[in-house]
Design a protein around this motif. Structure first.
Motif, mmCIF file in Angstrom:
data_model
loop_
_atom_site.group_PDB
_atom_site.id
_atom_site.type_symbol
_atom_site.label_atom_id
_atom_site.label_comp_id
_atom_site.label_asym_id
_atom_site.label_seq_id
_atom_site.Cartn_x
_atom_site.Cartn_y
_atom_site.Cartn_z
ATOM 1 N N MET A 1 -23.667 5.370 -0.745
ATOM 2 C CA MET A 1 -22.277 5.266 -0.729
ATOM 3 C C MET A 1 -21.488 5.304 -2.103
ATOM 4 O O MET A 1 -22.351 4.661 -3.165
ATOM 5 N N ALA A 2 -20.620 5.665 -2.012
ATOM 6 C CA ALA A 2 -19.954 5.761 -3.534
ATOM 7 C C ALA A 2 -19.426 4.735 -3.936
ATOM 8 O O ALA A 2 -19.004 3.735 -3.145
ATOM 9 N N LEU A 3 -19.067 4.249 -5.442
ATOM 10 C CA LEU A 3 -19.044 3.203 -5.746
ATOM 11 C C LEU A 3 -17.465 3.279 -5.812
ATOM 12 O O LEU A 3 -16.721 4.216 -5.799
ATOM 13 N N LYS A 4 -16.658 1.937 -5.455
ATOM 14 C CA LYS A 4 -15.184 1.982 -5.380
ATOM 15 C C LYS A 4 -14.716 1.948 -6.764
ATOM 16 O O LYS A 4 -15.281 1.207 -7.697
ATOM 17 N N SER A 5 -13.506 2.664 -7.049
ATOM 18 C CA SER A 5 -12.954 2.445 -8.273
ATOM 19 C C SER A 5 -12.357 0.982 -8.479
ATOM 20 O O SER A 5 -12.038 0.149 -7.487
ATOM 21 N N PRO A 6 -12.244 0.829 -9.492
ATOM 22 C CA PRO A 6 -11.706 -0.693 -9.887
ATOM 23 C C PRO A 6 -10.351 -0.951 -9.359
ATOM 24 O O PRO A 6 -10.056 -2.098 -8.933
ATOM 25 N N ARG A 7 -9.510 0.017 -9.327
ATOM 26 C CA ARG A 7 -8.249 0.058 -8.603
ATOM 27 C C ARG A 7 -8.225 -0.292 -7.305
ATOM 28 O O ARG A 7 -7.582 -0.908 -6.412
ATOM 29 N N ARG A 8 -9.229 0.633 -6.546
ATOM 30 C CA ARG A 8 -9.335 0.566 -5.105
ATOM 31 C C ARG A 8 -9.671 -0.869 -4.641
ATOM 32 O O ARG A 8 -9.448 -1.545 -3.757
ATOM 33 N N ARG A 9 -10.856 -1.367 -5.386
ATOM 34 C CA ARG A 9 -11.388 -2.712 -5.504
ATOM 35 C C ARG A 9 -10.100 -3.785 -5.315
ATOM 36 O O ARG A 9 -10.245 -4.769 -4.928
ATOM 37 N N ALA A 10 -9.415 -3.709 -6.334
ATOM 38 C CA ALA A 10 -7.991 -4.494 -6.948
ATOM 39 C C ALA A 10 -7.216 -4.513 -5.485
ATOM 40 O O ALA A 10 -6.944 -5.593 -5.125
ATOM 41 N N ARG A 11 -7.102 -3.192 -5.084
ATOM 42 C CA ARG A 11 -6.104 -3.305 -3.728
ATOM 43 C C ARG A 11 -6.940 -4.018 -2.524
ATOM 44 O O ARG A 11 -6.149 -4.920 -1.659
ATOM 45 N N GLU A 12 -8.229 -4.056 -2.411
ATOM 46 C CA GLU A 12 -8.979 -4.522 -1.302
ATOM 47 C C GLU A 12 -8.850 -6.186 -1.510
ATOM 48 O O GLU A 12 -8.608 -6.894 -0.571
ATOM 49 N N ILE A 13 -8.999 -6.548 -2.763
ATOM 50 C CA ILE A 13 -9.016 -8.042 -3.110
ATOM 51 C C ILE A 13 -7.526 -8.453 -2.846
ATOM 52 O O ILE A 13 -7.453 -9.542 -2.175
ATOM 53 N N ALA A 14 -6.439 -7.744 -3.340
ATOM 54 C CA ALA A 14 -5.160 -8.084 -3.172
ATOM 55 C C ALA A 14 -4.937 -8.357 -1.722
ATOM 56 O O ALA A 14 -4.471 -9.217 -0.984
ATOM 57 N N LEU A 15 -5.330 -7.451 -0.636
ATOM 58 C CA LEU A 15 -5.222 -7.378 0.718
ATOM 59 C C LEU A 15 -5.776 -8.670 1.376
ATOM 60 O O LEU A 15 -5.080 -9.471 2.020
ATOM 61 N N GLN A 16 -7.131 -9.010 0.832
ATOM 62 C CA GLN A 16 -7.784 -10.015 1.321
ATOM 63 C C GLN A 16 -7.184 -11.656 1.079
ATOM 64 O O GLN A 16 -6.922 -12.265 1.796
ATOM 65 N N ALA A 17 -6.645 -11.457 -0.068
ATOM 66 C CA ALA A 17 -5.992 -12.670 -0.526
ATOM 67 C C ALA A 17 -4.476 -12.799 -0.009
ATOM 68 O O ALA A 17 -4.325 -14.102 0.452
ATOM 69 N N ILE A 18 -3.884 -11.702 0.316
ATOM 70 C CA ILE A 18 -2.542 -11.750 0.967
ATOM 71 C C ILE A 18 -2.740 -12.202 2.388
ATOM 72 O O ILE A 18 -1.864 -12.910 3.013
ATOM 73 N N TYR A 19 -3.764 -11.568 3.000
ATOM 74 C CA TYR A 19 -4.196 -11.973 4.621
ATOM 75 C C TYR A 19 -4.007 -13.364 4.431
ATOM 76 O O TYR A 19 -3.483 -14.113 5.310
ATOM 77 N N ALA A 20 -5.048 -13.960 3.763
ATOM 78 C CA ALA A 20 -5.411 -15.243 3.787
ATOM 79 C C ALA A 20 -4.156 -16.179 3.496
ATOM 80 O O ALA A 20 -3.853 -17.249 4.199
ATOM 81 N N TRP A 21 -3.147 -15.542 2.447
ATOM 82 C CA TRP A 21 -1.967 -16.530 2.201
ATOM 83 C C TRP A 21 -0.912 -16.285 3.227
ATOM 84 O O TRP A 21 -0.412 -17.402 3.836
ATOM 85 N N GLN A 22 -1.083 -15.240 4.240
ATOM 86 C CA GLN A 22 0.048 -15.277 5.307
ATOM 87 C C GLN A 22 -0.561 -16.348 6.236
ATOM 88 O O GLN A 22 0.338 -16.805 7.033
ATOM 89 N N LEU A 23 -1.779 -16.291 6.546
ATOM 90 C CA LEU A 23 -2.364 -17.190 7.709
ATOM 91 C C LEU A 23 -2.203 -18.738 7.219
ATOM 92 O O LEU A 23 -1.973 -19.623 8.067
ATOM 93 N N SER A 24 -2.443 -18.974 5.911
ATOM 94 C CA SER A 24 -2.777 -20.246 5.833
ATOM 95 C C SER A 24 -1.747 -20.952 4.572
ATOM 96 O O SER A 24 -1.807 -22.106 4.318
ATOM 97 N N GLY A 25 -0.999 -20.101 3.983
ATOM 98 C CA GLY A 25 -0.180 -20.586 2.881
ATOM 99 C C GLY A 25 -0.869 -20.790 1.699
ATOM 100 O O GLY A 25 -0.251 -21.476 0.800
ATOM 101 N N SER A 26 -2.341 -20.659 1.574
ATOM 102 C CA SER A 26 -3.012 -20.893 0.365
ATOM 103 C C SER A 26 -2.400 -20.247 -0.774
ATOM 104 O O SER A 26 -1.869 -19.302 -0.966
ATOM 105 N N ASP A 27 -3.053 -20.463 -1.982
ATOM 106 C CA ASP A 27 -2.694 -20.077 -3.302
ATOM 107 C C ASP A 27 -3.438 -18.619 -3.276
ATOM 108 O O ASP A 27 -4.811 -18.464 -3.497
ATOM 109 N N ALA A 28 -2.796 -17.698 -3.127
ATOM 110 C CA ALA A 28 -3.253 -16.282 -2.857
ATOM 111 C C ALA A 28 -4.204 -15.709 -4.443
ATOM 112 O O ALA A 28 -5.073 -15.083 -4.178
#
Length: 144
Positions: free
Chosen positions: A1-28
């Motif tokens: 499996m290829a390593l993900k670039s730091p920018r791809r990983r940043a987008r994945e992290i942002a997606l997960q945090a924004i998803y949680a924020w949408q559902l709970s209003g938590s500090d993203a």
């Protein structure tokens, strides 16, 4: 499996945090910093995407809505978050080519979204690219 670039990983992290924020209003941003992979991602990009999307969500959703075939709220929270991230990048990060923005959104959709959700996300973001980056979009069509 290829390593993900730091920018791809940043987008994945942002997606997960924004998803949680949408559902709970938590500090993203706090959510993002606690996720596995934070240390290996492009933290500046992740922070910009999270702050940008959470700070401008109403404006981003207004841009997205005309390009949908259904109500924005009927989309899954994952697809809504991906569309907001992609729209933010198209509108606020002109240094990132629109084709890269679309490709990254498609990859997020494949990894985190529902079956064929990535195709829907691509169609919507392609319309937005034509609207938000008309010159770049038109040039890309001339070389096809």
């Amino acid at each position: 499996m290829a390593l993900k670039s730091p920018r791809r990983r940043a987008r994945e992290i942002a997606l997960q945090a924004i998803y949680a924020w949408q559902l709970s209003g938590s500090d993203a941003l706090a959510q993002a910093r606690a996720l596995e992979g934070w240390d290996s991602c492009d933290q500046a990009l992740a922070e910009e995407l999270i702050r940008g999307v959470t700070g401008k969500v109403a404006e981003l959703e207004r841009r997205i809505a005309p390009h949908l075939d259904r109500a924005l709220r009927s989309l899954s929270p994952v697809e809504r978050a991906i569309l907001c991230i992609g729209t933010y990048e198209l509108a606020e990060q002109p240094q990132t080519p629109f084709k890269v923005v679309l490709n990254e959104a498609i990859e997020l959709g494949k990894c985190f979204g529902g079956t064929d959700g990535h195709k829907y996300v691509n169609g919507v973001l392609e319309k937005l690219a034509g609207e938000l980056r008309p010159g770049e979009f038109a040039r890309s069509r001339q070389t096809v």
